[in-house]
Design an enzyme around this catalytic site. Structure first.
Site, PDB file in Angstrom:
ATOM      1  CE  LYS A  29      37.001  43.999  37.245  1.00  8.92           C
ATOM      2  NZ  LYS A  29      38.391  44.176  36.742  1.00  8.92           N
ATOM      3  CE1 TYR A  69      38.988  38.876  35.554  1.00 10.53           C
ATOM      4  CE2 TYR A  69      38.282  38.713  37.844  1.00 10.53           C
ATOM      5  CZ  TYR A  69      38.348  39.420  36.657  1.00 10.53           C
ATOM      6  OH  TYR A  69      37.767  40.667  36.561  1.00 10.53           O
ATOM      7  CG  ASN A 132      40.117  47.399  36.083  1.00  8.93           C
ATOM      8  OD1 ASN A 132      39.392  46.728  36.823  1.00  8.93           O
ATOM      9  ND2 ASN A 132      40.809  46.877  35.091  1.00  8.93           N
ATOM     10  CG  HIS A 135      34.538  41.418  33.820  1.00  3.88           C
ATOM     11  ND1 HIS A 135      35.722  40.940  33.311  1.00  3.88           N
ATOM     12  CD2 HIS A 135      33.545  40.656  33.274  1.00  3.88           C
ATOM     13  CE1 HIS A 135      35.456  39.919  32.482  1.00  3.88           C
ATOM     14  NE2 HIS A 135      34.145  39.725  32.453  1.00  3.88           N
ATOM     15  CD  GLU A 146      33.423  36.447  31.193  1.00  7.63           C
ATOM     16  OE1 GLU A 146      32.820  37.532  31.136  1.00  7.63           O
ATOM     17  OE2 GLU A 146      34.637  36.325  30.912  1.00  7.63           O
TER      18      GLU A 146
HETATM   19  P1  ADP Z   1      40.171  43.391  31.176  1.00  8.80           P
HETATM   20  O1  ADP Z   1      39.429  43.379  32.492  1.00  8.80           O
HETATM   21  O2  ADP Z   1      40.304  44.802  30.643  1.00  8.80           O
HETATM   22  O3  ADP Z   1      39.584  42.430  30.174  1.00  8.80           O
HETATM   23  P2  ADP Z   1      42.384  41.490  31.620  1.00  8.80           P
HETATM   24  O4  ADP Z   1      41.499  40.383  31.151  1.00  8.80           O
HETATM   25  O5  ADP Z   1      43.757  41.619  31.034  1.00  8.80           O
HETATM   26  O6  ADP Z   1      41.680  42.937  31.447  1.00  8.80           O
HETATM   27  O7  ADP Z   1      42.575  41.379  33.184  1.00  8.80           O
HETATM   28  C1  ADP Z   1      41.495  41.080  34.004  1.00  8.80           C
HETATM   29  C2  ADP Z   1      41.572  41.926  35.258  1.00  8.80           C
HETATM   30  O8  ADP Z   1      42.735  41.544  36.006  1.00  8.80           O
HETATM   31  C3  ADP Z   1      41.736  43.419  35.026  1.00  8.80           C
HETATM   32  O9  ADP Z   1      40.517  44.092  34.751  1.00  8.80           O
HETATM   33  C4  ADP Z   1      42.326  43.850  36.341  1.00  8.80           C
HETATM   34  O10 ADP Z   1      41.338  43.943  37.373  1.00  8.80           O
HETATM   35  C5  ADP Z   1      43.245  42.683  36.671  1.00  8.80           C
HETATM   36  N1  ADP Z   1      44.608  42.929  36.201  1.00  8.80           N
HETATM   37  C6  ADP Z   1      45.086  42.789  34.945  1.00  8.80           C
HETATM   38  N2  ADP Z   1      46.392  43.118  34.868  1.00  8.80           N
HETATM   39  C7  ADP Z   1      46.758  43.473  36.132  1.00  8.80           C
HETATM   40  C8  ADP Z   1      47.970  43.931  36.736  1.00  8.80           C
HETATM   41  N3  ADP Z   1      49.083  44.064  36.017  1.00  8.80           N
HETATM   42  N4  ADP Z   1      47.965  44.189  38.052  1.00  8.80           N
HETATM   43  C9  ADP Z   1      46.850  44.051  38.794  1.00  8.80           C
HETATM   44  N5  ADP Z   1      45.660  43.630  38.290  1.00  8.80           N
HETATM   45  C10 ADP Z   1      45.619  43.340  36.986  1.00  8.80           C
END
Ligand code: ADP
Length: 169
Positions: A29, A69, A132, A135, A146
């Site tokens: 990211k 997303y 974070n 992805h 994807e």
């Molecule tokens: P992952 O990326 O671990 O598969 P998710 O699919 O739940 O997690 O969410 C996708 C992305 O959305 C996360 O990696 C993060 O960047 C963002 N995200 C998820 N939950 C939150 C939150 N509560 N606040 C801000 N960003 C979030």
């Protein structure tokens, strides 16, 4: 007297599915790119033994971020998530291997980096869910979806890695 023969349970379909070659979409990211973590992150997948099938630096348009997303559309953080993903270049990658989807998720670590184990990418390099770093697809079906979304035809390579016999017997 009847002899009781213990049945040997063998589930070849389960074994086969565990050994299936999968594709996953991994994306560094914008924060990962800005923080100079590109080499480190690619290295972890390379060293594990997965095969790179696609790689590019890319400025993601808003529409693509929204499509990627789309399952999170109703979440309160959705607009901020789209701003984040489009805030700078990302590194798009296709990785291939046996069990690569779940294994990559383990290498990446929990969504909230404060819950991610040390040794995982998020555990080692991040502190907040909204930043974070990386992805990874959450299922083989989403891996295919994807990769199709982020790469055009001709941007992916099918190739044989010389190390393959040293990775899988
Ligand atoms: P992952 O990326 O671990 O598969 P998710 O699919 O739940 O997690 O969410 C996708 C992305 O959305 C996360 O990696 C993060 O960047 C963002 N995200 C998820 N939950 C939150 C939150 N509560 N606040 C801000 N960003 C979030």
């Amino acid at each position: 007297p009847k002899r009781h023969i213990k049945a040997r349970i063998f589930l070849p379909h389960l074994v086969a599915s565990m050994e299936e070659v999968e594709q996953t979409y991994i994306m560094i990211k914008p924060d990962g790119v800005q923080r100079g973590l590109v080499g480190e992150i690619i290295s972890r997948f390379e060293k594990k033994g997965f095969k790179l099938t696609g790689l590019k630096l890319f400025q993601c348009p808003k529409e693509l971020a929204e499509e990627h997303y789309k399952d999170l559309q109703s979440k309160p953080f959705f607009p901020k998530l789209i701003d984040y993903i489009t805030s700078g270049p990302v590194v798009c990658m296709g990785w291939e291997g046996v069990g690569v989807v779940a294994s990559a998720r383990k290498l990446i670590g929990a969504t909230n980096p404060l819950n991610a184990e040390p040794g995982t990418i998020r555990g080692d390099f991040a502190v907040q869910t909204g930043r974070n770093v990386v992805h990874g697809s959450d299922s083989p079906d989403n891996g295919k979806r994807e990769i199709g979304l982020w790469f055009k035809e001709g941007e992916l390579c099918a190739w044989t890695a010389v190390q393959e016999p040293w990775l899988v017997e």
